[in-house]
Design an enzyme around this catalytic site. Structure first.
Site, mmCIF file in Angstrom:
data_model
loop_
_atom_site.group_PDB
_atom_site.id
_atom_site.type_symbol
_atom_site.label_atom_id
_atom_site.label_comp_id
_atom_site.label_asym_id
_atom_site.label_seq_id
_atom_site.Cartn_x
_atom_site.Cartn_y
_atom_site.Cartn_z
ATOM 1 N N CYS A 3 -4.604 -0.143 -23.839
ATOM 2 C CA CYS A 3 -4.306 -0.935 -22.683
ATOM 3 C C CYS A 3 -4.844 -2.319 -23.185
ATOM 4 O O CYS A 3 -5.997 -2.415 -23.500
ATOM 5 C CB CYS A 3 -4.783 -0.474 -21.507
ATOM 6 S SG CYS A 3 -4.685 -1.481 -20.425
ATOM 7 N N ASP A 37 -4.789 4.486 -20.687
ATOM 8 C CA ASP A 37 -4.159 3.168 -19.878
ATOM 9 C C ASP A 37 -4.236 3.536 -18.562
ATOM 10 O O ASP A 37 -4.693 4.647 -18.070
ATOM 11 C CB ASP A 37 -2.873 2.995 -20.552
ATOM 12 C CG ASP A 37 -1.858 2.040 -19.841
ATOM 13 O OD1 ASP A 37 -2.674 0.864 -19.797
ATOM 14 O OD2 ASP A 37 -0.712 2.054 -19.676
ATOM 15 N N SER A 38 -3.796 2.319 -17.839
ATOM 16 C CA SER A 38 -3.552 2.738 -16.257
ATOM 17 C C SER A 38 -2.580 3.715 -15.992
ATOM 18 O O SER A 38 -2.586 4.234 -14.763
ATOM 19 C CB SER A 38 -3.455 1.388 -15.715
ATOM 20 O OG SER A 38 -2.147 0.787 -16.245
ATOM 21 N N HIS A 69 2.579 -1.520 -21.359
ATOM 22 C CA HIS A 69 3.754 -1.191 -20.637
ATOM 23 C C HIS A 69 5.144 -1.904 -21.324
ATOM 24 O O HIS A 69 6.209 -1.527 -20.936
ATOM 25 C CB HIS A 69 3.580 -1.447 -19.239
ATOM 26 C CG HIS A 69 2.727 -0.402 -18.414
ATOM 27 N ND1 HIS A 69 1.330 -0.291 -18.403
ATOM 28 C CD2 HIS A 69 3.028 0.469 -17.492
ATOM 29 C CE1 HIS A 69 0.943 0.579 -17.587
ATOM 30 N NE2 HIS A 69 2.041 1.030 -17.122
ATOM 31 N N CYS A 94 0.823 -6.088 -23.485
ATOM 32 C CA CYS A 94 0.506 -5.297 -22.379
ATOM 33 C C CYS A 94 1.330 -4.036 -22.971
ATOM 34 O O CYS A 94 2.610 -4.101 -23.006
ATOM 35 C CB CYS A 94 0.913 -5.806 -20.828
ATOM 36 S SG CYS A 94 1.174 -4.295 -19.784
ATOM 37 N N THR A 98 -5.428 -5.101 -20.969
ATOM 38 C CA THR A 98 -6.356 -5.205 -19.917
ATOM 39 C C THR A 98 -7.671 -4.826 -20.005
ATOM 40 O O THR A 98 -8.709 -5.206 -20.181
ATOM 41 C CB THR A 98 -5.635 -5.065 -18.759
ATOM 42 O OG1 THR A 98 -4.309 -5.433 -18.688
ATOM 43 C CG2 THR A 98 -6.453 -5.789 -17.499
ATOM 44 N N GLU A 108 7.044 0.839 -15.258
ATOM 45 C CA GLU A 108 6.579 2.249 -14.846
ATOM 46 C C GLU A 108 7.692 2.980 -14.027
ATOM 47 O O GLU A 108 7.611 4.270 -13.994
ATOM 48 C CB GLU A 108 5.323 2.241 -13.685
ATOM 49 C CG GLU A 108 4.164 1.998 -14.174
ATOM 50 C CD GLU A 108 3.427 3.206 -14.693
ATOM 51 O OE1 GLU A 108 3.813 4.210 -14.055
ATOM 52 O OE2 GLU A 108 2.572 3.342 -15.626
HETATM 53 N N1 DGL Z 1 -0.740 -1.474 -20.049
HETATM 54 C C1 DGL Z 1 -1.889 -2.394 -19.354
HETATM 55 C C2 DGL Z 1 -2.016 -3.113 -20.443
HETATM 56 O O1 DGL Z 1 -1.824 -3.212 -21.788
HETATM 57 C C3 DGL Z 1 -1.727 -3.274 -18.117
HETATM 58 C C4 DGL Z 1 -0.854 -2.469 -17.200
HETATM 59 C C5 DGL Z 1 -1.785 -2.617 -15.665
HETATM 60 O O2 DGL Z 1 -1.682 -3.980 -15.035
HETATM 61 O O3 DGL Z 1 -2.268 -1.635 -15.077
HETATM 62 O O4 DGL Z 1 -2.545 -4.321 -20.302
#
Ligand code: DGL
Length: 259
Positions: A74, A11-12, A184, A182, A76, A150
């Site tokens: 993730c 993930d990011s 997160h 997302c 995205t 975060e």
């Molecule tokens: N955790 C990521 C997702 O599921 C995105 C977080 C980011 O924008 O970096 O989309």
């Protein structure tokens, strides 16, 4: 392909750890390597081509480490995984389709809201799946929730008030299921559950874990290890990106280090 090879997960940032929790719970004997791509964080406000190329780069790096499968923890990145899927010869598990299906199956009224990053919402994958299955969909781009998730202060009253402000446009909408589109946002589950007490929240972990397990079984790639597997936490820039943020993890892991 070695059945005992690790599974790469990325993930990011720390959001994908909400998925890793589910993977580890369902497949405790597997070894996992988790990458928080802090050098490229955040993903959700970048362009499609930037994320597509990044996903391919990370996938290639994981394959060099001899992983037997990759979980893109993730949304995205999952929405931008086609280049990697076309290139790779190992299973690439993405989160959107299994999560959309789980939400659709759980929704009584078939009225579903989805919150996700700007890029995920703009690409419309959740909306397309759900509408194809005849659900009514309300979508909201909420990239601003990512830094709140975060933050080590994510449980504070101040953060909860900020979450409320960001998701306000959904307050007067009629839905019984809310997709945390997302990874997160799983970290903000308590605040979101308070704001939407009548909706069931669907995060990405469970459905994705089932999808991975099915795929490993189908390919006869489940580990033969009988003991607990290991978890390595990596990052692309600073191991401090994990600092003070992961005390909620239920499994043991090695000290985070750079990729
Ligand atoms: N955790 C990521 C997702 O599921 C995105 C977080 C980011 O924008 O970096 O989309």
């Amino acid at each position: 392909m070695d059945k005992n090879s690790p599974i790469g997960v990325f993930d990011s940032g720390i959001g994908g750890l909400t998925v890793l929790e589910s993977l580890k719970a369902l497949m405790p004997q597997e070894n996992f390597i988790y990458l928080a791509d802090d050098a490229f964080y955040p993903y959700g406000t970048k362009t499609k081509s930037a994320i597509e190329n990044r996903v391919l780069t990370i996938g290639k790096a994981f394959i060099k480490k001899d992983v037997k499968a990759i979980v893109i923890a993730c949304n995205t990145a999952s929405a931008n995984a086609q280049k990697l899927i076309n290139w790779a010869k190992i299973p690439i598990i993405t989160v959107i389709e299994p999560t959309a299906l789980a939400a659709f199956n759980q929704s009584q009224a078939k009225k579903i809201a989805v919150i996700a990053t700007k890029l995920t919402i703009s690409l419309g994958m959740y909306q397309n799946y759900l509408e194809e299955w005849q659900a009514k969909v309300y979508s909201l781009a909420t990239s601003e929730l990512v830094p709140l998730a975060e933050s080590p202060n994510r449980q504070s009253a101040e953060t909860k008030a900020q979450v409320l402000e960001i998701v306000k446009p959904l307050l007067n909408k009629d839905f019984d299921t809310l997709i945390l589109g997302c990874t997160h946002f799983g970290l903000l589950k308590e605040a979101l559950a308070d704001i939407f007490p009548h909706a069931q929240l669907v995060a990405c972990g469970e459905a994705t874990a089932i999808k991975l397990k099915n795929e490993l079984e189908r390919l006869d790639l489940m580990t033969e290890r009988k003991s607990q597997g290991s978890v390595e936490l990596l990052c692309s820039r600073h191991p401090e990106c994990y600092l003070d943020k992961i005390d909620w993890l239920s499994f043991k892991y090695r000290k985070p280090r750079t990729w």
